[in-house]
Design an enzyme around this catalytic site. Structure first.
Site, short mmCIF file in Angstrom:
data_model
loop_
_atom_site.label_atom_id
_atom_site.label_comp_id
_atom_site.label_asym_id
_atom_site.label_seq_id
_atom_site.Cartn_x
_atom_site.Cartn_y
_atom_site.Cartn_z
N LYS A 284 0.83 -1.21 0.00
CA LYS A 284 0.00 0.00 0.00
C LYS A 284 0.87 1.26 0.00
O LYS A 284 0.64 2.17 -0.80
CB LYS A 284 -0.93 0.03 1.23
N ARG B 37 -9.57 0.19 8.23
CA ARG B 37 -9.16 -1.19 8.51
C ARG B 37 -10.24 -1.96 9.24
O ARG B 37 -10.05 -3.14 9.52
CB ARG B 37 -7.88 -1.18 9.37
N ARG C 116 11.67 -6.63 4.97
CA ARG C 116 11.66 -5.24 5.42
C ARG C 116 12.17 -5.15 6.86
O ARG C 116 12.87 -4.19 7.22
CB ARG C 116 10.24 -4.66 5.32
N ARG D 264 11.30 -1.72 12.53
CA ARG D 264 9.92 -1.65 13.02
C ARG D 264 9.65 -2.76 14.01
O ARG D 264 10.01 -3.91 13.78
CB ARG D 264 8.94 -1.73 11.83
N ARG E 230 -0.61 -9.93 12.86
CA ARG E 230 -1.19 -8.89 11.99
C ARG E 230 -2.03 -9.51 10.88
O ARG E 230 -3.06 -8.97 10.48
CB ARG E 230 -0.07 -8.03 11.37
#
Ligand code: B4P
Length: 189
Positions: A14, A89, A128, A134, A145
């Site tokens: 996204k 969401r 990532r 993160r 998630r």
């Protein structure tokens, strides 16, 4: 106004595709994930609350994110349109977005959904995680998630299909190939 919701599971691209849309169409960008990460890095009260959810792979509470979105939207009054990246969401968020836009005399032009296999999502997010720092890009939190996506976010697919706004796009391939598929949707709006 051209208001686009870019939708998809964690790691579906996204944020990556939003950057291409901004550059190609001159739209403003609201990424709720970016807004929350900026609060976390500045260690604000809001950031501390947000971090306690994000690091566990959970969504931050609806009312908190809805209030944030409304104030960010008010700061972007004179735009050609907005890309909503990572919002909504949940169903309450989708209803709130509809009402917020109606109040401002506008609405959603299209929902563009990036469809990506789960194995690839996990691979991208782990990749990532090696550089992002993160707190949510590790295997345990990624799996959480994805559960949250399946249970709380994916019902929006039927919600937007019923409103004739849903455009599913194959979100696998090169970034450029995917952007070309997105352009075919936007250019028809
Ligand atoms: P987000 O920041 O929205 O993050 P995301 O879903 O993980 O990532 P995105 O889909 O944007 O993937 P990206 O382009 O980076 O949310 C983070 C957290 O914030 C949420 O879990 C939640 O806790 C909280 N939050 C945010 N919004 C909320 C809301 N509305 N309500 C409640 N809580 C909220 O791509 C991922 C990786 O794939 C990148 O490394 C990229 O380089 C790579 N990639 C992209 N396209 C590729 C391609 N075509 N091929 C190969 N790799 C690709």
């Amino acid at each position: 106004m051209l208001n686009i919701v870019i939708f998809g599971a964690p790691g579906s691209g996204k944020g990556t595709q939003s950057e291409k849309i901004i550059a190609g169409y001159g739209l403003n960008h609201i990424s709720t994930g970016d807004v929350l990460r900026s609060e976390i890095s500045r260690q604000t009260d809001l950031g501390k609350v947000a971090d306690s959810y994000i690091s566990k792979g959970q969504l931050v509470p609806d009312q908190l994110i809805i209030d944030i979105l409304e104030s960010v939207l008010d700061g972007q009054k004179d735009s050609k349109g907005v890309i909503f990246d990572g919002f909504p969401r949940t169903t309450p968020q989708a209803i709130a977005l509809k009402e917020m836009l109606e109040k401002r005399g506008t609405g959603i032009s299209a929902v563009i959904a990036l469809e990506v296999d789960e194995a690839e999502l996990i691979e991208r997010l782990l990749e990532r995680g090696k550089i992002s720092g993160r707190s949510d890009d590790n295997l345990e939190t990624i799996q959480k998630r994805l559960d949250v996506y399946r249970n709380q976010t994916s019902p929006l697919i039927d919600y937007y299909k019923s409103k004739d706004l849903y455009n599913g796009i194959l979100g696998m391939g090169t970034i450029e190939e995917i952007f070309n598929r997105i352009k075919q949707v936007i250019d028809k709006l």
